[in-house]
Design a protein around this motif. Structure first.
Motif, PDB file in Angstrom:
ATOM      1  N   GLU A 144       0.827  -1.214   0.000  1.00 33.83           N
ATOM      2  CA  GLU A 144       0.000   0.000   0.000  1.00 33.83           C
ATOM      3  C   GLU A 144       0.856   1.257   0.000  1.00 33.83           C
ATOM      4  OE1 GLU A 144      -3.491  -0.006   2.884  1.00 33.83           O
ATOM      5  OE2 GLU A 144      -2.268  -1.633   3.675  1.00 33.83           O
ATOM      6  N   LEU A 145       2.118   1.093   0.382  1.00 33.01           N
ATOM      7  CA  LEU A 145       2.993   2.257   0.504  1.00 33.01           C
ATOM      8  C   LEU A 145       3.816   2.393  -0.764  1.00 33.01           C
ATOM      9  CD1 LEU A 145       3.990   4.558   2.305  1.00 33.01           C
ATOM     10  CD2 LEU A 145       5.695   2.985   3.248  1.00 33.01           C
ATOM     11  N   GLY A 146       3.436   3.348  -1.595  1.00 34.31           N
ATOM     12  CA  GLY A 146       4.157   3.583  -2.840  1.00 34.31           C
ATOM     13  C   GLY A 146       5.177   4.688  -2.671  1.00 34.31           C
ATOM     14  N   GLU A 147       5.310   5.502  -3.710  1.00 29.81           N
ATOM     15  CA  GLU A 147       6.286   6.589  -3.693  1.00 29.81           C
ATOM     16  C   GLU A 147       5.840   7.732  -2.777  1.00 29.81           C
ATOM     17  OE1 GLU A 147       9.347   6.786  -5.539  1.00 29.81           O
ATOM     18  OE2 GLU A 147       8.847   4.658  -5.448  1.00 29.81           O
ATOM     19  N   GLU A 148       4.519   7.905  -2.690  1.00 30.61           N
ATOM     20  CA  GLU A 148       4.005   9.097  -1.997  1.00 30.61           C
ATOM     21  C   GLU A 148       3.783   8.835  -0.516  1.00 30.61           C
ATOM     22  OE1 GLU A 148       4.083  11.917  -3.331  1.00 30.61           O
ATOM     23  OE2 GLU A 148       4.560  11.164  -5.336  1.00 30.61           O
ATOM     24  N   PRO A 149       3.743   9.889   0.296  1.00 27.89           N
ATOM     25  CA  PRO A 149       3.523   9.701   1.733  1.00 27.89           C
ATOM     26  C   PRO A 149       2.126   9.156   2.014  1.00 27.89           C
ATOM     27  CG  PRO A 149       3.537  12.043   1.161  1.00 27.89           C
ATOM     28  CD  PRO A 149       3.945  11.301  -0.072  1.00 27.89           C
ATOM     29  N   HIS A 183       6.653   7.127   4.717  1.00 30.83           N
ATOM     30  CA  HIS A 183       7.023   7.182   3.299  1.00 30.83           C
ATOM     31  C   HIS A 183       8.295   6.378   3.088  1.00 30.83           C
ATOM     32  CE1 HIS A 183      10.536  10.022   2.945  1.00 30.83           C
ATOM     33  NE2 HIS A 183      10.131  10.378   4.146  1.00 30.83           N
ATOM     34  N   ARG A 184       8.544   6.028   1.835  1.00 33.43           N
ATOM     35  CA  ARG A 184       9.745   5.270   1.493  1.00 33.43           C
ATOM     36  C   ARG A 184      10.887   6.231   1.205  1.00 33.43           C
ATOM     37  NH1 ARG A 184       8.887   0.055   0.939  1.00 33.43           N
ATOM     38  NH2 ARG A 184       6.753  -0.656   0.541  1.00 33.43           N
ATOM     39  N   ASP A 185      12.057   5.836   1.672  1.00 32.30           N
ATOM     40  CA  ASP A 185      13.266   6.623   1.449  1.00 32.30           C
ATOM     41  C   ASP A 185      14.324   5.599   1.031  1.00 32.30           C
ATOM     42  OD1 ASP A 185      15.380   8.338   1.457  1.00 32.30           O
ATOM     43  OD2 ASP A 185      15.268   8.860   3.588  1.00 32.30           O
ATOM     44  N   GLY A 186      14.430   5.356  -0.300  1.00 26.34           N
ATOM     45  CA  GLY A 186      15.298   4.279  -0.775  1.00 26.34           C
ATOM     46  C   GLY A 186      14.782   2.950  -0.244  1.00 26.34           C
ATOM     47  N   ASP A 187      15.656   2.184   0.402  1.00 28.25           N
ATOM     48  CA  ASP A 187      15.246   0.892   0.959  1.00 28.25           C
ATOM     49  C   ASP A 187      14.613   1.037   2.336  1.00 28.25           C
ATOM     50  OD1 ASP A 187      16.103  -0.454  -1.246  1.00 28.25           O
ATOM     51  OD2 ASP A 187      18.087  -0.927  -0.431  1.00 28.25           O
ATOM     52  N   ASP A 188      14.641   2.230   2.874  1.00 29.75           N
ATOM     53  CA  ASP A 188      14.128   2.432   4.225  1.00 29.75           C
ATOM     54  C   ASP A 188      12.692   2.938   4.205  1.00 29.75           C
ATOM     55  OD1 ASP A 188      16.537   1.748   5.551  1.00 29.75           O
ATOM     56  OD2 ASP A 188      17.361   3.703   4.984  1.00 29.75           O
ATOM     57  N   VAL A 189      12.030   2.743   5.338  1.00 29.13           N
ATOM     58  CA  VAL A 189      10.712   3.327   5.552  1.00 29.13           C
ATOM     59  C   VAL A 189      10.885   4.354   6.655  1.00 29.13           C
ATOM     60  CG1 VAL A 189       8.346   2.864   6.264  1.00 29.13           C
ATOM     61  CG2 VAL A 189       9.574   1.167   4.921  1.00 29.13           C
ATOM     62  N   ASP A 210      14.512  15.853   5.479  1.00 30.53           N
ATOM     63  CA  ASP A 210      15.328  14.665   5.166  1.00 30.53           C
ATOM     64  C   ASP A 210      14.910  13.472   6.027  1.00 30.53           C
ATOM     65  OD1 ASP A 210      16.490  14.881   7.675  1.00 30.53           O
ATOM     66  OD2 ASP A 210      18.463  15.524   6.938  1.00 30.53           O
ATOM     67  N   GLY A 211      15.619  12.363   5.871  1.00 32.60           N
ATOM     68  CA  GLY A 211      15.257  11.111   6.538  1.00 32.60           C
ATOM     69  C   GLY A 211      15.292  11.194   8.053  1.00 32.60           C
ATOM     70  N   SER A 212      16.030  12.164   8.592  1.00 34.72           N
ATOM     71  CA  SER A 212      16.075  12.297  10.050  1.00 34.72           C
ATOM     72  C   SER A 212      14.984  13.237  10.543  1.00 34.72           C
ATOM     73  CB  SER A 212      17.447  12.820  10.495  1.00 34.72           C
ATOM     74  OG  SER A 212      17.569  14.196  10.168  1.00 34.72           O
ATOM     75  N   ALA A 272      10.590   2.987  12.285  1.00 32.77           N
ATOM     76  CA  ALA A 272       9.745   2.359  11.263  1.00 32.77           C
ATOM     77  C   ALA A 272      10.533   1.263  10.572  1.00 32.77           C
ATOM     78  CB  ALA A 272       9.280   3.395  10.238  1.00 32.77           C
ATOM     79  N   GLN A 273       9.858   0.223  10.157  1.00 25.06           N
ATOM     80  CA  GLN A 273      10.502  -0.840   9.391  1.00 25.06           C
ATOM     81  C   GLN A 273       9.444  -1.632   8.620  1.00 25.06           C
ATOM     82  OE1 GLN A 273      11.715  -4.610  11.235  1.00 25.06           O
ATOM     83  NE2 GLN A 273      11.340  -3.680  13.251  1.00 25.06           N
ATOM     84  N   GLU A 274       9.945  -2.333   7.602  1.00 26.34           N
ATOM     85  CA  GLU A 274       9.076  -3.224   6.830  1.00 26.34           C
ATOM     86  C   GLU A 274       9.422  -4.650   7.225  1.00 26.34           C
ATOM     87  OE1 GLU A 274       9.017  -2.171   2.656  1.00 26.34           O
ATOM     88  OE2 GLU A 274       8.417  -4.204   2.122  1.00 26.34           O
ATOM     89  N   CYS A 275       8.391  -5.452   7.527  1.00 26.33           N
ATOM     90  CA  CYS A 275       8.632  -6.831   7.960  1.00 26.33           C
ATOM     91  C   CYS A 275       7.373  -7.646   7.673  1.00 26.33           C
ATOM     92  CB  CYS A 275       8.956  -6.850   9.450  1.00 26.33           C
ATOM     93  SG  CYS A 275       9.604  -8.401  10.053  1.00 26.33           S
ATOM     94  N   HIS A 276       7.512  -8.849   7.115  1.00 25.13           N
ATOM     95  CA  HIS A 276       6.378  -9.722   6.763  1.00 25.13           C
ATOM     96  C   HIS A 276       5.424  -9.050   5.759  1.00 25.13           C
ATOM     97  CE1 HIS A 276       7.966 -11.562  10.305  1.00 25.13           C
ATOM     98  NE2 HIS A 276       7.165 -11.008  11.181  1.00 25.13           N
ATOM     99  N   GLY A 277       5.939  -8.152   4.907  1.00 28.54           N
ATOM    100  CA  GLY A 277       5.071  -7.479   3.943  1.00 28.54           C
ATOM    101  C   GLY A 277       4.195  -6.416   4.578  1.00 28.54           C
ATOM    102  N   ILE A 278       4.582  -5.966   5.766  1.00 35.33           N
ATOM    103  CA  ILE A 278       3.803  -4.989   6.522  1.00 35.33           C
ATOM    104  C   ILE A 278       4.756  -3.886   6.997  1.00 35.33           C
ATOM    105  CG2 ILE A 278       2.533  -4.677   8.718  1.00 35.33           C
ATOM    106  CD1 ILE A 278       1.458  -7.560   8.292  1.00 35.33           C
ATOM    107  N   VAL A 279       4.256  -2.652   7.028  1.00 30.21           N
ATOM    108  CA  VAL A 279       5.028  -1.530   7.570  1.00 30.21           C
ATOM    109  C   VAL A 279       4.684  -1.396   9.050  1.00 30.21           C
ATOM    110  CG1 VAL A 279       5.439   0.953   7.442  1.00 30.21           C
ATOM    111  CG2 VAL A 279       5.023  -0.360   5.335  1.00 30.21           C
ATOM    112  N   TRP A 280       5.716  -1.317   9.883  1.00 28.97           N
ATOM    113  CA  TRP A 280       5.535  -1.244  11.334  1.00 28.97           C
ATOM    114  C   TRP A 280       6.103   0.078  11.854  1.00 28.97           C
ATOM    115  CZ3 TRP A 280       3.510  -5.658  13.944  1.00 28.97           C
ATOM    116  CH2 TRP A 280       3.382  -6.806  13.139  1.00 28.97           C
TER     117      TRP A 280
END
Ligand code: FES
Ligand code: FE2
Length: 334
Positions: free
Chosen positions: A23-28, A41-47, A81-83, A110-118
């Motif tokens: 559900e989380l694409g490019e946009e916030p 939001h996604r920031d490269g490989d990070d959430v 920025d990411g911080s 924040a992290q992505e795990c099991h196909g879910i954003v936490w």
């Protein structure tokens, strides 16, 4: 309820599921965790996750965009920025940026795990709950759409744990309505929650739950193993003789004091060629039987104090253990 909601603060230092990763694409994306608006939001490989509030004029950042990798406010275009630090104020010349140090977003883990954003609003006390069958060879897993219940996360969870309602709310699916007696079972406390297991008497009607023979399946000796991860993730692994093993893993997001959003991983090691929809439909059909009961319990939040409701030593053993664990977290209503 507003008063009770303050109590949810004790749940800030835990990972909460906020969205399927897909559900989380490019946009916030704006979500609500424990009543608090959060933007992810996604920031490269990070959430990344922040309080959904621009410190300049209080705009909702989730209405904005991600431009050149930077979360950008919809109102005056400040970029972060990411911080969470502001790195661009477009109304100032690019070569003369004066950025107040207080222009900093409240950042969350924040992290992505099991196909879910936490997301965790404070330093998490426990890891993201395990979901082992998702990674087990021989198993097929999928995630049905998330659903929302208008009750607290703990009321939902206790409904999931409760087996003495099976004969009354799910007759012919999870129990025989003529056999409402529940045998004693043991609850084992773990560092991350609790486990228990018991024999299920189920009837699998292929109209509701696919069976390999295509006929009705009486499960006299099916076996269910439950594992709860505090505060709101539960997995039930069931061995169905002659069929195989299937599991429903569910993680609840406490959106607020009377709203929970549920995310699923449904796994099975049989009927691998079958479509997933009938299995998802079966999960939703059972949930829809529970929903009107759970959404009308009073109070909406589960009273953790054991004197407020009446408990049965055998039937409610797991509910009692769960309420004690919620109390240890520091909750009085959950
Ligand atoms: S309110 Fe966000 S940039 Fe002004
Ligand atoms: Fe139920």
């Amino acid at each position: 309820l507003a008063e009770l909601a303050a109590d949810l603060a004790a749940l800030r230092p835990f990972w909460h599921p906020v969205a399927y990763a897909a559900e989380l694409g490019e946009e916030p994306l704006g979500v609500t965790v424990l009543g608090e608006p959060v933007v992810v939001h996604r920031d490269g490989d990070d959430v990344r996750a922040f309080r959904d509030l621009c410190p300049h004029r209080g705009s909702k950042l989730s209405l904005g965009r991600v431009i050149e990798g930077r979360l950008t406010c919809p109102y005056h275009g400040f970029r972060y920025d990411g911080s969470g630090r502001c790195v661009l104020i477009p109304s100032q010349p690019p070569d003369h940026q004066v950025i107040p140090s207080r222009l900093r977003l409240q950042a969350y883990a924040a992290q992505e795990c099991h196909g879910i954003v936490w997301v965790a609003l404070e330093e998490p006390r426990l890891p993201v709950p395990a979901c082992p069958l998702l990674y087990e060879t021989g198993f097929h897993s999928f995630s049905p759409a998330s659903i929302t219940w208008r009750t607290s996360a703990a009321r939902w969870m206790e409904n999931f744990l409760d087996m003495t309602h099976f004969a009354h709310v799910h007759p012919g699916i999870l129990a025989d309505p003529e056999e409402p007696v529940v045998a004693p079972y043991e609850v084992h406390l773990t560092p991350t929650g609790l486990t228990y297991e018991f024999a299920l008497r189920q009837q699998l009607d292929p109209a509701r739950w696919p069976t390999s023979t295509g006929g009705v399946l009486e499960m006299e000796d099916a076996y269910a193993f439950y594992e709860l991860f505090l505060p709101f993730t539960i997995s039930i692994v069931t061995d169905t003789p002659g069929e195989g093993r299937w599991a429903i893993w569910t993680a609840g997001l406490p959106v607020g004091p009377a709203e929970v959003r549920l995310f699923f991983v449904v796994s099975r090691d049989y009927l691998l060629e079958e479509a997933d929809e009938p299995f998802a439909d079966a999960v939703f059909a059972i949930a829809d039987q529970d929903r009107p009961i759970a959404e009308n319990q009073h109070p909406e939040m589960l009273p953790v104090d054991l004197t407020e409701e009446v408990h049965l030593r055998v039937g409610d053993a797991v509910g009692l253990a769960y309420r004690r664990q919620l109390r240890e977290i520091g909750l009085t209503y959950a």
